[in-house]
Design an enzyme around this catalytic site. Structure first.
Site, PDB file in Angstrom:
ATOM      1  N   ARG A  59     -32.258 -67.347   9.051  1.00 51.08           N
ATOM      2  CA  ARG A  59     -31.805 -67.824   7.738  1.00 51.08           C
ATOM      3  C   ARG A  59     -30.878 -69.037   7.903  1.00 51.08           C
ATOM      4  O   ARG A  59     -29.886 -68.970   8.628  1.00 51.08           O
ATOM      5  CB  ARG A  59     -31.050 -66.684   7.057  1.00 51.08           C
TER       6      ARG A  59
ATOM      7  N   GLY B 284     -27.420 -60.729   2.399  1.00 48.27           N
ATOM      8  CA  GLY B 284     -27.108 -61.236   1.061  1.00 48.27           C
ATOM      9  C   GLY B 284     -28.069 -60.665   0.026  1.00 48.27           C
ATOM     10  O   GLY B 284     -28.381 -59.475   0.041  1.00 48.27           O
TER      11      GLY B 284
ATOM     12  N   SER C 213     -19.013 -26.702   2.217  1.00 47.16           N
ATOM     13  CA  SER C 213     -18.062 -26.875   3.324  1.00 47.16           C
ATOM     14  C   SER C 213     -17.424 -25.538   3.698  1.00 47.16           C
ATOM     15  O   SER C 213     -17.166 -25.268   4.869  1.00 47.16           O
ATOM     16  CB  SER C 213     -16.974 -27.877   2.922  1.00 47.16           C
TER      17      SER C 213
ATOM     18  N   GLN D 281     -24.664 -57.183   3.709  1.00 42.83           N
ATOM     19  CA  GLN D 281     -23.858 -58.383   3.433  1.00 42.83           C
ATOM     20  C   GLN D 281     -24.450 -59.607   4.143  1.00 42.83           C
ATOM     21  O   GLN D 281     -24.524 -60.692   3.568  1.00 42.83           O
ATOM     22  CB  GLN D 281     -22.417 -58.125   3.899  1.00 42.83           C
TER      23      GLN D 281
ATOM     24  N   GLU E   8     -24.684 -31.469   7.926  1.00 45.04           N
ATOM     25  CA  GLU E   8     -24.162 -30.851   9.162  1.00 45.04           C
ATOM     26  C   GLU E   8     -22.635 -30.996   9.256  1.00 45.04           C
ATOM     27  O   GLU E   8     -22.075 -31.151  10.338  1.00 45.04           O
ATOM     28  CB  GLU E   8     -24.901 -31.376  10.398  1.00 45.04           C
TER      29      GLU E   8
ATOM     30  N   THR F  18     -19.426 -32.517   6.442  1.00 49.15           N
ATOM     31  CA  THR F  18     -18.962 -33.823   5.936  1.00 49.15           C
ATOM     32  C   THR F  18     -17.942 -34.441   6.906  1.00 49.15           C
ATOM     33  O   THR F  18     -17.403 -33.746   7.774  1.00 49.15           O
ATOM     34  CB  THR F  18     -18.255 -33.651   4.577  1.00 49.15           C
TER      35      THR F  18
HETATM   36  N1  COS Z   1     -18.109 -22.086  17.957  1.00 48.23           N
HETATM   37  C1  COS Z   1     -17.952 -20.741  18.062  1.00 48.23           C
HETATM   38  N2  COS Z   1     -17.179 -20.028  17.204  1.00 48.23           N
HETATM   39  C2  COS Z   1     -16.566 -20.686  16.214  1.00 48.23           C
HETATM   40  C3  COS Z   1     -16.685 -22.080  16.054  1.00 48.23           C
HETATM   41  C4  COS Z   1     -17.494 -22.782  16.985  1.00 48.23           C
HETATM   42  N3  COS Z   1     -17.659 -24.103  16.892  1.00 48.23           N
HETATM   43  N4  COS Z   1     -15.973 -22.463  14.984  1.00 48.23           N
HETATM   44  C5  COS Z   1     -15.403 -21.352  14.492  1.00 48.23           C
HETATM   45  N5  COS Z   1     -15.764 -20.285  15.245  1.00 48.23           N
HETATM   46  C6  COS Z   1     -15.335 -18.885  15.073  1.00 48.23           C
HETATM   47  C7  COS Z   1     -13.822 -18.814  15.076  1.00 48.23           C
HETATM   48  O1  COS Z   1     -13.328 -18.726  16.391  1.00 48.23           O
HETATM   49  C8  COS Z   1     -13.570 -17.571  14.259  1.00 48.23           C
HETATM   50  O2  COS Z   1     -13.744 -16.447  15.084  1.00 48.23           O
HETATM   51  P1  COS Z   1     -12.614 -15.276  15.181  1.00 48.23           P
HETATM   52  O3  COS Z   1     -12.430 -14.800  13.773  1.00 48.23           O
HETATM   53  O4  COS Z   1     -13.225 -14.251  16.095  1.00 48.23           O
HETATM   54  O5  COS Z   1     -11.410 -15.949  15.725  1.00 48.23           O
HETATM   55  C9  COS Z   1     -14.689 -17.566  13.232  1.00 48.23           C
HETATM   56  O6  COS Z   1     -15.726 -18.412  13.795  1.00 48.23           O
HETATM   57  C10 COS Z   1     -14.250 -18.132  11.912  1.00 48.23           C
HETATM   58  O7  COS Z   1     -13.738 -19.436  12.154  1.00 48.23           O
HETATM   59  P2  COS Z   1     -12.726 -20.148  11.144  1.00 48.23           P
HETATM   60  O8  COS Z   1     -11.614 -19.195  10.801  1.00 48.23           O
HETATM   61  O9  COS Z   1     -12.366 -21.466  11.724  1.00 48.23           O
HETATM   62  O10 COS Z   1     -13.674 -20.313   9.842  1.00 48.23           O
HETATM   63  P3  COS Z   1     -13.414 -20.999   8.455  1.00 48.23           P
HETATM   64  O11 COS Z   1     -14.011 -20.139   7.416  1.00 48.23           O
HETATM   65  O12 COS Z   1     -11.977 -21.377   8.300  1.00 48.23           O
HETATM   66  O13 COS Z   1     -14.354 -22.325   8.492  1.00 48.23           O
HETATM   67  C11 COS Z   1     -15.152 -24.530   8.978  1.00 48.23           C
HETATM   68  C12 COS Z   1     -14.386 -23.258   9.432  1.00 48.23           C
HETATM   69  C13 COS Z   1     -14.601 -25.120   7.706  1.00 48.23           C
HETATM   70  C14 COS Z   1     -14.978 -25.499  10.113  1.00 48.23           C
HETATM   71  C15 COS Z   1     -16.644 -24.157   8.802  1.00 48.23           C
HETATM   72  O14 COS Z   1     -16.828 -23.379   7.621  1.00 48.23           O
HETATM   73  C16 COS Z   1     -17.559 -25.363   8.718  1.00 48.23           C
HETATM   74  O15 COS Z   1     -17.935 -25.942   9.739  1.00 48.23           O
HETATM   75  N6  COS Z   1     -17.920 -25.754   7.495  1.00 48.23           N
HETATM   76  C17 COS Z   1     -18.939 -26.808   7.317  1.00 48.23           C
HETATM   77  C18 COS Z   1     -20.281 -26.199   7.253  1.00 48.23           C
HETATM   78  C19 COS Z   1     -21.339 -27.221   7.469  1.00 48.23           C
HETATM   79  O16 COS Z   1     -21.301 -28.019   8.397  1.00 48.23           O
HETATM   80  N7  COS Z   1     -22.299 -27.208   6.586  1.00 48.23           N
HETATM   81  C20 COS Z   1     -23.366 -28.163   6.690  1.00 48.23           C
HETATM   82  C21 COS Z   1     -24.605 -27.559   6.226  1.00 48.23           C
HETATM   83  S1  COS Z   1     -25.512 -26.837   7.448  1.00 48.23           S
HETATM   84  S2  COS Z   1     -26.751 -28.280   7.899  1.00 48.23           S
END
Ligand code: COS
Length: 383
Positions: A269, A340, A131, A337, A364, A366
């Site tokens: 059923r 059954g 995450s 359910q 993609e 959680t």
């Molecule tokens: N589109 C474009 N840019 C984005 C964005 C989006 N949807 N989401 C974030 N950004 C940008 C932010 O604007 C930020 O840029 P600046 O530093 O220039 O402002 C940068 O990316 C970092 O964003 P943020 O600070 O929000 O990052 P975090 O590390 O706090 O993480 C989450 C954000 C938790 C939302 C992210 O890590 C995430 O989506 N995690 C889940 C990952 C996932 O889905 N994994 C599944 C496996 S892949 S199939």
């Protein structure tokens, strides 16, 4: 945005017929062999199913997002592993190049992904970065005209089949967060790249995931997506925004399939001398499922149309993924359910679907990550 309703109708009808006549009858074989049958892989290539979202100038069908989710709702009515095989080429395995790639990268890779000659996979997750994707540790160190990649990626969908990986790696070790990350295209036959053993999963048999290990993999500088360092995390997030809408559509379709199966069973059923569908407590489960599927459909179509108009739909994509995948889990539970004891044994598809759809709430992003994205965007819009 639907470019031509008649053309889309033909495509959806073709795919719906293919799902009904070829994929549904092969669901058991897929499960038992843990592999998509070879003839089906070839048929999917012949039908152009690997390149539906790839732009037309690179030999794909160039579906708009509204068209894509409409098609996904047709494909999603069978075992999710069938969709998974074509899912990365139409989504996370090609999108990084489509969205942020250079013209040269697009011209070289996209036509091969469109035909299915090449399978693309998306390598973001690591053993210690799920995450919290921004904390990833895989490194890409510049060395003349090359980068040297080291690290391990985990749970990578289609890795055993992949010809190329979109790999997020840290190019600037001094920047701990997202800004130090860049995205690369790495060919599977790069010396130093190896695969872990295929994961044994709860469900989605036939869709394969495994570790991808990079040990001093030298890749040319020209494989840096978009030719820019430090924007790879943003590329990954943009890819996931669209991917989440797609998964929401697939989850909604799976819920529709399970509800159809549950309704068929409830009409046949008999208990207490009548079909169980005539009992109000069964009807409540059927009705709640129908209502929730309808709500998910409306949300997804709205978000898709808005993205086609160029709106930023990060919040809406997360709303759709959260609602549709959680809803799908509730529908799976109700369907078991309603069936059954028959819902708990593997004579009916619902036992398999119940396990298959569990993944929707995890990959993609959680459900908890979707909640976090939605709330963060709300709060940020006020500051
Ligand atoms: N589109 C474009 N840019 C984005 C964005 C989006 N949807 N989401 C974030 N950004 C940008 C932010 O604007 C930020 O840029 P600046 O530093 O220039 O402002 C940068 O990316 C970092 O964003 P943020 O600070 O929000 O990052 P975090 O590390 O706090 O993480 C989450 C954000 C938790 C939302 C992210 O890590 C995430 O989506 N995690 C889940 C990952 C996932 O889905 N994994 C599944 C496996 S892949 S199939």
């Amino acid at each position: 945005m639907i470019r031509d309703q008649e053309t889309l109708n033909v495509l959806v009808e073709t795919i719906s017929r293919y799902v009904k006549e070829r994929l549904i009858p092969n669901e058991e074989i897929l499960e038992l062999n843990d592999a998509v049958p070879e003839d089906i892989v070839q048929e999917m290539k012949d039908l152009g199913m690997f390149g539906m979202t790839i732009p037309e100038e690179y030999d794909g069908l160039g579906l708009t997002i509204e068209e894509e989710v409409t098609v996904a709702m047709a494909i999603g009515k069978t075992s999710p592993a069938f969709r998974s095989l074509i899912g990365t080429n139409n989504g996370i395995g090609s999108l990084g190049i489509v969205i942020d790639g250079t013209e040269e990268q697009k011209r070289y890779y996209l036509p091969k992904l469109a035909t299915g000659e090449l399978i693309g996979a998306f390598a973001l997750t690591e053993p210690d970065a799920g995450s919290d994707a921004g904390s990833l540790r895989t490194t890409a160190k510049r060395d003349g005209d090359h980068y040297i990649i080291n690290g391990t990626k985990r749970f990578i969908t289609n890795a055993p089949e992949a010809g190329i990986f979109t790999v997020m790696a840290r190019t600037d070790p001094l920047i701990k967060g997202a800004a130090g990350i860049s995205a690369f295209i790495v060919a599977a036959d790069t010396p130093g790249l190896s695969l872990g053993k295929v994961d044994r999963k709860m469900g989605q048999k036939g869709a394969h995931t495994c570790d991808v290990i990079f040990e001093n993999c030298r890749i040319p500088v020209s494989n840096l997506i978009g030719g820019r360092e430090g924007v790879g995390f943003k590329t990954a997030m943009k890819v996931l925004d669209k991917g989440r809408l797609h998964i929401a559509a697939v989850a909604t379709a799976a819920a529709e399939r399970m509800l159809e199966d549950a309704l068929n069973y409830a009409l046949e059923r008999k208990q207490f001398g009548q079909p169980i569908a005539s009992f109000q407590l069964i009807q409540a489960m059927l009705a709640d499922s129908k209502m929730e599927i309808y709500a998910a459909r409306c949300m997804i179509m709205d978000a898709a149309r808005r993205r086609d108009l160029g709106e930023d739909i990060g919040t809406e994509a997360s709303c759709c993924k959260l609602f549709a995948t959680e809803m799908c889990g509730r529908v799976a539970d109700r369907a078991v359910q309603i069936l059954g004891g028959s819902g708990y044994v593997s004579d009916y598809p619902i036992e398999r679907f119940y396990r298959d759809v569990r993944l929707f709430r995890i990959y993609e992003g959680t459900s908890q990550i979707q909640q976090l994205v939605i709330a963060r965007n709300m709060i940020r819009s006020r500051s």
